[in-house]
Every structure is written in C-alpha cells, then in structure tokens.
Design a protein around this motif. Structure first.
Motif, PDB file in Angstrom:
ATOM      1  N   ARG A 290      18.542  43.384  56.940  1.00  0.00           N
ATOM      2  CA  ARG A 290      18.261  43.292  58.325  1.00  0.00           C
ATOM      3  C   ARG A 290      17.287  42.399  58.815  1.00  0.00           C
ATOM      4  O   ARG A 290      16.334  41.936  57.870  1.00  0.00           O
ATOM      5  CB  ARG A 290      17.804  44.667  58.790  1.00  0.00           C
ATOM      6  CG  ARG A 290      18.699  45.763  58.581  1.00  0.00           C
ATOM      7  CD  ARG A 290      18.370  47.127  59.447  1.00  0.00           C
ATOM      8  NE  ARG A 290      19.395  48.234  58.892  1.00  0.00           N
ATOM      9  CZ  ARG A 290      20.569  48.206  59.596  1.00  0.00           C
ATOM     10  NH1 ARG A 290      20.801  47.390  60.398  1.00  0.00           N
ATOM     11  NH2 ARG A 290      21.544  49.179  59.032  1.00  0.00           N
ATOM     12  N   PRO A 291      17.398  41.678  59.961  1.00  0.00           N
ATOM     13  CA  PRO A 291      16.410  40.509  60.399  1.00  0.00           C
ATOM     14  C   PRO A 291      14.948  40.796  60.267  1.00  0.00           C
ATOM     15  O   PRO A 291      14.032  39.935  60.026  1.00  0.00           O
ATOM     16  CB  PRO A 291      16.902  40.383  61.639  1.00  0.00           C
ATOM     17  CG  PRO A 291      18.074  40.760  61.946  1.00  0.00           C
ATOM     18  CD  PRO A 291      18.424  41.945  61.098  1.00  0.00           C
ATOM     19  N   GLU A 292      14.590  42.111  60.566  1.00  0.00           N
ATOM     20  CA  GLU A 292      13.041  42.413  60.667  1.00  0.00           C
ATOM     21  C   GLU A 292      12.642  42.880  58.807  1.00  0.00           C
ATOM     22  O   GLU A 292      11.434  42.835  58.596  1.00  0.00           O
ATOM     23  CB  GLU A 292      12.982  43.836  61.033  1.00  0.00           C
ATOM     24  CG  GLU A 292      13.713  44.969  60.771  1.00  0.00           C
ATOM     25  CD  GLU A 292      15.020  45.094  61.462  1.00  0.00           C
ATOM     26  OE1 GLU A 292      15.477  46.347  61.770  1.00  0.00           O
ATOM     27  OE2 GLU A 292      15.566  44.009  61.901  1.00  0.00           O
ATOM     28  N   HIS A 293      13.546  42.532  58.071  1.00  0.00           N
ATOM     29  CA  HIS A 293      13.187  42.802  56.712  1.00  0.00           C
ATOM     30  C   HIS A 293      13.263  41.403  55.925  1.00  0.00           C
ATOM     31  O   HIS A 293      13.163  41.426  54.786  1.00  0.00           O
ATOM     32  CB  HIS A 293      14.326  43.689  55.854  1.00  0.00           C
ATOM     33  CG  HIS A 293      14.235  44.954  56.488  1.00  0.00           C
ATOM     34  ND1 HIS A 293      15.118  46.049  56.416  1.00  0.00           N
ATOM     35  CD2 HIS A 293      13.057  45.648  56.958  1.00  0.00           C
ATOM     36  CE1 HIS A 293      14.759  46.873  56.882  1.00  0.00           C
ATOM     37  NE2 HIS A 293      13.516  46.939  57.468  1.00  0.00           N
ATOM     38  N   PHE A 294      13.000  40.198  56.742  1.00  0.00           N
ATOM     39  CA  PHE A 294      12.955  38.901  56.096  1.00  0.00           C
ATOM     40  C   PHE A 294      11.499  38.587  56.420  1.00  0.00           C
ATOM     41  O   PHE A 294      10.792  39.087  57.487  1.00  0.00           O
ATOM     42  CB  PHE A 294      13.721  37.694  56.798  1.00  0.00           C
ATOM     43  CG  PHE A 294      15.150  37.514  56.133  1.00  0.00           C
ATOM     44  CD1 PHE A 294      15.168  37.110  54.792  1.00  0.00           C
ATOM     45  CD2 PHE A 294      16.241  37.753  56.897  1.00  0.00           C
ATOM     46  CE1 PHE A 294      16.389  36.770  54.312  1.00  0.00           C
ATOM     47  CE2 PHE A 294      17.485  37.618  56.405  1.00  0.00           C
ATOM     48  CZ  PHE A 294      17.717  37.089  55.152  1.00  0.00           C
ATOM     49  N   GLU A 295      10.700  37.779  55.607  1.00  0.00           N
ATOM     50  CA  GLU A 295       9.494  37.458  56.184  1.00  0.00           C
ATOM     51  C   GLU A 295       9.430  35.674  55.759  1.00  0.00           C
ATOM     52  O   GLU A 295      10.034  35.438  54.964  1.00  0.00           O
ATOM     53  CB  GLU A 295       8.462  37.909  54.918  1.00  0.00           C
ATOM     54  CG  GLU A 295       8.199  39.470  55.045  1.00  0.00           C
ATOM     55  CD  GLU A 295       7.383  39.960  54.018  1.00  0.00           C
ATOM     56  OE1 GLU A 295       6.989  39.350  53.014  1.00  0.00           O
ATOM     57  OE2 GLU A 295       6.672  40.937  54.175  1.00  0.00           O
ATOM     58  N   VAL A 296       8.741  35.201  56.834  1.00  0.00           N
ATOM     59  CA  VAL A 296       8.546  33.763  56.911  1.00  0.00           C
ATOM     60  C   VAL A 296       7.333  33.433  56.185  1.00  0.00           C
ATOM     61  O   VAL A 296       6.301  34.077  56.347  1.00  0.00           O
ATOM     62  CB  VAL A 296       8.610  33.224  58.228  1.00  0.00           C
ATOM     63  CG1 VAL A 296       8.413  31.612  58.210  1.00  0.00           C
ATOM     64  CG2 VAL A 296       9.742  33.376  59.029  1.00  0.00           C
ATOM     65  N   SER A 297       7.652  32.720  54.801  1.00  0.00           N
ATOM     66  CA  SER A 297       6.403  32.360  54.106  1.00  0.00           C
ATOM     67  C   SER A 297       6.125  30.935  54.018  1.00  0.00           C
ATOM     68  O   SER A 297       7.067  30.045  54.089  1.00  0.00           O
ATOM     69  CB  SER A 297       7.120  32.937  52.645  1.00  0.00           C
ATOM     70  OG  SER A 297       6.028  32.699  51.647  1.00  0.00           O
ATOM     71  N   LYS A 298       4.885  30.774  53.601  1.00  0.00           N
ATOM     72  CA  LYS A 298       4.439  29.168  53.569  1.00  0.00           C
ATOM     73  C   LYS A 298       4.519  28.775  52.101  1.00  0.00           C
ATOM     74  O   LYS A 298       4.482  27.696  51.824  1.00  0.00           O
ATOM     75  CB  LYS A 298       2.898  29.171  53.880  1.00  0.00           C
ATOM     76  CG  LYS A 298       2.615  29.564  55.387  1.00  0.00           C
ATOM     77  CD  LYS A 298       1.239  29.439  55.613  1.00  0.00           C
ATOM     78  CE  LYS A 298       0.715  29.680  57.045  1.00  0.00           C
ATOM     79  NZ  LYS A 298      -0.656  29.405  57.407  1.00  0.00           N
ATOM     80  N   LYS A 299       4.995  29.731  51.247  1.00  0.00           N
ATOM     81  CA  LYS A 299       5.139  29.493  49.794  1.00  0.00           C
ATOM     82  C   LYS A 299       6.516  29.349  49.579  1.00  0.00           C
ATOM     83  O   LYS A 299       7.531  29.936  50.189  1.00  0.00           O
ATOM     84  CB  LYS A 299       4.609  30.493  49.003  1.00  0.00           C
ATOM     85  CG  LYS A 299       3.150  30.720  49.198  1.00  0.00           C
ATOM     86  CD  LYS A 299       2.545  31.868  48.115  1.00  0.00           C
ATOM     87  CE  LYS A 299       1.111  31.946  48.191  1.00  0.00           C
ATOM     88  NZ  LYS A 299       0.887  33.196  47.330  1.00  0.00           N
ATOM     89  N   ALA A 300       6.942  28.344  48.692  1.00  0.00           N
ATOM     90  CA  ALA A 300       8.435  28.261  48.131  1.00  0.00           C
ATOM     91  C   ALA A 300       9.123  29.897  47.823  1.00  0.00           C
ATOM     92  O   ALA A 300       8.166  30.621  46.690  1.00  0.00           O
ATOM     93  CB  ALA A 300       8.625  27.394  46.970  1.00  0.00           C
ATOM     94  N   LYS A 363      14.447  46.608  50.799  1.00  0.00           N
ATOM     95  CA  LYS A 363      15.517  46.942  51.936  1.00  0.00           C
ATOM     96  C   LYS A 363      16.604  46.215  51.834  1.00  0.00           C
ATOM     97  O   LYS A 363      17.494  46.282  52.672  1.00  0.00           O
ATOM     98  CB  LYS A 363      14.573  46.194  52.873  1.00  0.00           C
ATOM     99  CG  LYS A 363      13.365  46.912  53.464  1.00  0.00           C
ATOM    100  CD  LYS A 363      13.351  48.353  54.037  1.00  0.00           C
ATOM    101  CE  LYS A 363      11.976  48.855  54.299  1.00  0.00           C
ATOM    102  NZ  LYS A 363      12.290  50.230  54.820  1.00  0.00           N
ATOM    103  N   VAL A 364      16.968  45.616  50.425  1.00  0.00           N
ATOM    104  CA  VAL A 364      18.347  44.946  50.280  1.00  0.00           C
ATOM    105  C   VAL A 364      19.472  45.878  50.274  1.00  0.00           C
ATOM    106  O   VAL A 364      19.399  46.823  49.783  1.00  0.00           O
ATOM    107  CB  VAL A 364      18.245  44.082  49.053  1.00  0.00           C
ATOM    108  CG1 VAL A 364      19.384  43.542  48.707  1.00  0.00           C
ATOM    109  CG2 VAL A 364      17.291  42.971  49.198  1.00  0.00           C
ATOM    110  N   HIS A 365      20.571  45.455  50.840  1.00  0.00           N
ATOM    111  CA  HIS A 365      21.724  46.360  50.714  1.00  0.00           C
ATOM    112  C   HIS A 365      22.824  45.568  49.858  1.00  0.00           C
ATOM    113  O   HIS A 365      22.787  44.113  50.262  1.00  0.00           O
ATOM    114  CB  HIS A 365      22.222  46.646  52.168  1.00  0.00           C
ATOM    115  CG  HIS A 365      21.231  47.595  52.838  1.00  0.00           C
ATOM    116  ND1 HIS A 365      21.387  48.841  52.885  1.00  0.00           N
ATOM    117  CD2 HIS A 365      20.363  47.318  53.697  1.00  0.00           C
ATOM    118  CE1 HIS A 365      20.534  49.452  53.464  1.00  0.00           C
ATOM    119  NE2 HIS A 365      19.959  48.631  54.386  1.00  0.00           N
TER     120      HIS A 365
END
Length: 626
Positions: A290-300, A363-365
């Motif tokens: 789901r879109p809310e279960h991604f996190e934008v990260s500064k790290k690779a 949260k992965v399906h």
C-alpha cells in the motif's frame, strides 16, 4: 429483528448469464453488512433477491427461520431505501412517510406517532409539510430513510442510497446512517460501489466481482489480509501498488527481484508460510504494497523511483512515479513500474526527482502470478517436502516408514518424490519427531511451526504442546499428495463422491389424494428424494428437470450397504495404512467408498445413499440446485 441466511444463491437469466454465482452468507441479527464491488458485480441483484424484487434461480433464502424464496415482498418484513429516493412528488414529507402505514390500515393516531418519532430521529421535524422538490438531496434521503424506519422492519436494505449526493453530504449521511443503525439495533444490508463507505460503515463487508463473492470479512481483515489481488486493489485509497517480481531465498533472507532490475531483501521468517516452490527465482509472483507502507529514505535501499507527479493534500503528500532512475530507458511495453507513495508533508518533492524507497516488510503482500490468490494465508494449504522411496520405504524428515500397500503400488519403486502435507494430515503418533519452533493461535486452533532444516512443517497441535518440545507425529497417507516435479503421482482422497444420473417423478394415490414422489435415478435405481427438493428442481429447471442429467454429490460417509441399493463390483481394495477404501465400479462410474465392511476384490455389492444429504448440481451451467 432477524438474522438472514443465503445458501447457494444463484441468479441466472434466460440468456444463460450468471449475475450471481453461489452466494453464501450467514448474517447475524443486528449486523451491518455491506455489499461492495464494481458496477455489474451482482451486489444490487443480490439485494433485490433478498427484497423479493428479483426471483431466485436456485438456492435458499431464510429470514430468521423462515424460508422466503416464494414469499411476496410485502410479507418479508423488510424495508428498502433506493438510490433514487422514490418519493411521491405530489405528497408532503409526512404523507410520504405515512403512505405505507396507511396501506396497512393502521390507526391515524399511531401513524402520526410513528412519523413524528422517525422525523425527530432524522432531524426532519421542520420539513413535514414540505414536498420533495422543496428539499435538498440530503433531506430527501432522510425522508426515504424515515419512510422505511416507520415500518419497524426486521431488515433494512439500502441500495446505493448516497450516490446522488455530493462528497460533503455523503460523508455526513454515512455518519447519520451508522448512528441510526446503532440506535435501532436492526439488521442493515447496504450496497455500494464506494469502498470508503464500505470500510467506514460495515461490521462485515462482502466484496464481489462478476457475480462471485471474493471475500467476506471485517473491514480491517480485508485491508490487512486480502484473499486475492482484486480485493487488495479494491480496498484502500490510493489503491495498493502491484509489481511483477520473482522471489529467491538465500538463507534467512528472500531476495525480491523487480522488473527494472531493483532488488530488496525480506526476512524469511515473514514468508515462511509461502510454499517453497515460489522461492527459487523462477516463478512469477505479484508483490503488493500500500502507498502508506513505503518510506522515502535518504539512504540507498535498493529500490528507486522517478517522480512523475505530486499531490499536496495539506497534512500528507501523494507521490506518483516509476521504478528506476530518470536516465534509464524504458519502452511503453514495460509494465509493473508505476508506483504511488503516500507520505507526510515534509521536504519538497519535485517532478523528475529520484527518490529511494524503503518498504515496511511486515506490510508486504504476495500473490500467485497466475491465480492472483494470496500466498500468505493464515493456515497454509500444505507444506511441500522432498522424500525418497527405496526398498518399499518412504524416507522423509530423517526417518523411514514402510509404505502401505496402495502407495507401494502407485508410487515409483525408487527415487525422489515431492510430498504435499496439509496440516490436517498430521496427527500425534510415533513415526516422526520434530522440534516446535513457534506456536500461533488462529481462531480456536494452535498452528505449530515444526523445524526441519531451514524450513517449517505446519501442524495443528493440542493445548499441551509447547515451543521447544519435540513433537512426535504420524502422517495420514490418504490426505497426502505425491508429485514428481509438476507431475502428480497420487492425489489425496477427497471427502465427497459424485454420481451422474437422472431426476424422475411418480404420481401416486394415497388416501384418495394425488401425491407426487420424486427420485434420484442412478443407473436405473431410484432413491426417493425429499419432496422439497423435487419442487425446487421443478421450480428452477421446469419440465427440463426430467430430461437433464445431474451430478449427485454427497459425503462418502453417507453411503451404506443396502439390499435394494445401487449395484457395483469391487475392483480393488485400496489400503492407505491409516484407512482402507474400496474402489467400486457402478456400471462405468468408479467411486472410492469406505471399506468399513471388509469388502474384497471381485465382490458384488449394493449401496444405498442418504437422499437427505445429496447435493444436486446442474452439469450444463455448473450450479448447485439443492
């Protein structure tokens, strides 16, 4: 107040189109049930069958303990609220609400009392003298609700009642209807195509697609544990992201390979219930998040996306993009790259930027690439392990066991075999022993993770079993499936058996009256059918029911030896070790029956069946009739 039961409900039109296919649900008293799905999925048709506005092709509908298939709508004690309000334009609000009560010839004083009580509950007391044209859409919808409310019905049916309202009014009326349900403590069945309405209003939700029920569950279970890709994509806003991937297990990690070449790792412990044959990197799997279960990260993170659009919504931001960096070349034929991310407002995001995306592993399906059914079930269908046959023995889980006669006959004399073991095939015994790694409570069952190497065998265990124990068990051989790669060598024994036959009737005079008797006719032997089944067959199929061939399905335990039964010859005794069966030829129809009576090869027998337990299926249109 009342419960409802819909049992094997079908709606088939004259042109053969199945609008509703094998709909089954038990609705408890006071529940708020929501039917949801895209246009044409059969939700409104099902509601109209409950109301009596559409005939039921096959199946049983109970309101309380009463079968209502043939009951007139006015006698079902239900009230229906329509999308179009269906108010009389020439009548005042009071007259609209009183109309149904006057048709039932209630005293005027009682009518006035009921109307005023409903108007107060719905906050429309000041509009009783107005006509519908002088009211807003929301007010007219309240009048429609009030007209249903004054009848004090057992069941409220609401068919997309808010679809004509604007967004603000819809949100307001959702709250009002939910409050009304709690106040009335009555059964509500609500139809909508809006998943937000479904998630916020229903105690349980029925998700439908093309006439088939996809899943029936609570709102949060639909969100967290969707049965298939359709349910996962239908529930949630914005909808879940889907990507075609492959999975490759490497020790305690599972490598996820995306279409753009990106790779991320997930802990194997989270995916241990997935069948092992999905974890070798050669099988297409659908990855959902789901879109809310991604996190934008500064790290690779191993996963990047190029932003193509941004929506700022005040407290949150929705980012649209494509997997991969903006300097990579893709053609229009590439699929599975589009990604949506929902995040809180913070640093600015601009079109063309490349961002790193981290996933929340828990949260992965994951869904099968072909069937689109979830691979992450609470209770796995089976665990698959490699065994070896040699010298009439099966070696598996570090132990050897002599093969029972039928398995020794059907399986190769030696070589590797894959064994599919459902949890129900594992019982306490002394053939094998494995350590209990974890125990999970699922409903009233205890699911144990039994360690074997770096994998788990799943088994139901009793209350006394604890983590760390050595659990000793045996395998019920008749519940196992043996494979050689993709080739099935021996299937498990199913619980049901089937005969093909005709349906007949006979008219007899009994006590000077004409009485009809109905029969399941198999190979010329007639088994008297319940009278209710006879009339149902005729109602569904007409006179064609006496010409068509049907499939009669029943549990193997509902057969017994009888002198006037169906004649057959025992072709073979089938010994699975834990249970013995007899393969019987009934004039060309071979059936595996229980061998509790010590039958022997070559014996001629006659078998009777419990006609009350027979399920009748139409072969032509694949429909359970009764």
């Amino acid at each position: 107040m009342a419960s409802l039961k819909l049992s094997h409900i079908y709606k088939v039109y004259e042109n053969g189109h199945k609008a509703v296919n094998d709909f089954n649900i038990d609705i408890e008293d006071k529940e708020f049930i929501v039917f949801v799905g895209p246009s044409g999925c059969g939700k409104s048709t099902t509601l109209r069958m409950i109301a009596g506005l559409e005939d039921i092709t096959a199946g049983d509908l109970f309101i309380g303990d009463t079968l209502v298939n043939d009951m007139e709508p006015k006698d079902r004690d239900i009230a229906m609220v329509f999308q179009s309000y269906a108010l009389y334009p020439h009548m005042t609000v009071f007259e609209n609400m009183a109309f149904g009560l006057r048709n039932r010839h209630l005293p005027e004083a009682e009518i006035k009392q009921k109307v005023l009580e409903a108007a107060k509950m719905l906050d429309i007391e000041d509009y009783l003298d107005r006509k519908p044209k002088a009211m807003s859409g929301g007010q007219r919808q309240r009048v429609a609700l009030g007209r249903a409310l004054v009848r004090d019905p057992k069941v409220f049916l609401l068919d997309e009642p808010l679809s004509n309202l604007d967004a603000k009014l819809r949100a307001q009326m959702r709250t009002e209807i939910t409050k009304l349900h709690k106040k009335l403590q009555t059964t509500f069945i609500y139809v909508t195509h809006d998943q937000v309405e479904a998630m916020t209003m229903g105690t349980r939700i029925v998700v439908m697609k093309l006439g088939y029920v996809q899943q029936i569950d609570t709102p949060m279970n639909l969100y967290n544990k969707p049965y298939n890709k359709f349910v996962a994509g239908f529930i949630g806003t914005p909808q879940m992201n889907f990507f075609d991937v492959t999975l490759n297990r490497k020790g305690s990690k599972v490598e996820v390979n995306f279409i753009d070449g990106s790779k991320i790792d997930l802990p194997y412990d989270l995916l241990s219930k997935i069948h092992d044959n999905y974890l070798h990197g050669d099988k297409k799997v659908i990855f959902g998040l789901r879109p809310e279960h991604f996190e934008v990260s500064k790290k690779a993170t191993g996963l990047t996306a190029t932003i193509t659009a941004v929506e700022h919504l005040g407290n949150e931001c929705i980012i649209y993009g494509d997997l991969g960096k903006n300097d990579e070349e893709f053609t229009m034929a590439d699929t599975g790259r589009a990604v949506i991310v929902k995040t809180v407002e913070g640093e600015p995001f601009n079109v063309g930027d490349t961002i790193n995306l981290a996933v929340m592993p828990e949260k992965v399906h994951l869904f099968d690439g072909e069937t689109e059914v979830t691979l992450m079930q609470d209770i796995p269908d089976f665990s698959r392990f490699e065994g070896e046959i040699k010298g009439g023995q099966l070696s598996i889980f570090g132990s050897k066991e002599k093969l029972p006669p039928y398995l020794a006959e059907k399986l190769p004399q030696q070589g590797k075999v894959d064994v599919e073991i459902p949890p129900s095939a594992i019982v306490a015994g002394n053939d094998y022993s494995l350590k209990v790694h974890e125990i999970e409570n699922i409903g009233d069952k205890k699911l144990a993770y039994l360690e074997y190497g770096d994998r788990f065998l799943f088994a139901f265990v009793g209350k006394g079993v604890k983590v760390g124990d050595k659990y000793s068990f045996s395998l019920l051989k008749d519940k196992l499936q043996f494979n050689n790669g993709e080739e099935v060598l021996l299937e498990p024994v199913g619980e049901d058996i089937a005969f093909d036959g005709k349906f007949t009737k006979e008219e007899r005079k009994e006590n000077h009256e004409r009485v009809l008797h109905f029969f399941y006719n198999i190979n010329g032997v007639a088994f008297e059918a319940p009278v209710a089944h006879g009339y149902k067959m005729n109602a569904v199929e007409g006179n064609a029911c006496y010409k068509n061939t049907y499939r009669y399905v029943l549990n193997r335990n509902d057969l017994s030896l009888e002198e006037n039964g169906l004649a057959g010859v025992v072709k073979k005794v089938v010994d699975y070790g834990n249970k013995t069966y007899a393969l019987v030829d009934f004039n060309g129809q071979e059936v595996l029956i229980n061998n509790d009576d010590q039958l022997e090869e070559g014996m001629e027998i006659k078998v009777g069946l419990n006609a009350e337990k027979v399920g009748v299926y139409s072969i032509d249109i694949d429909m359970k009739i009764c």
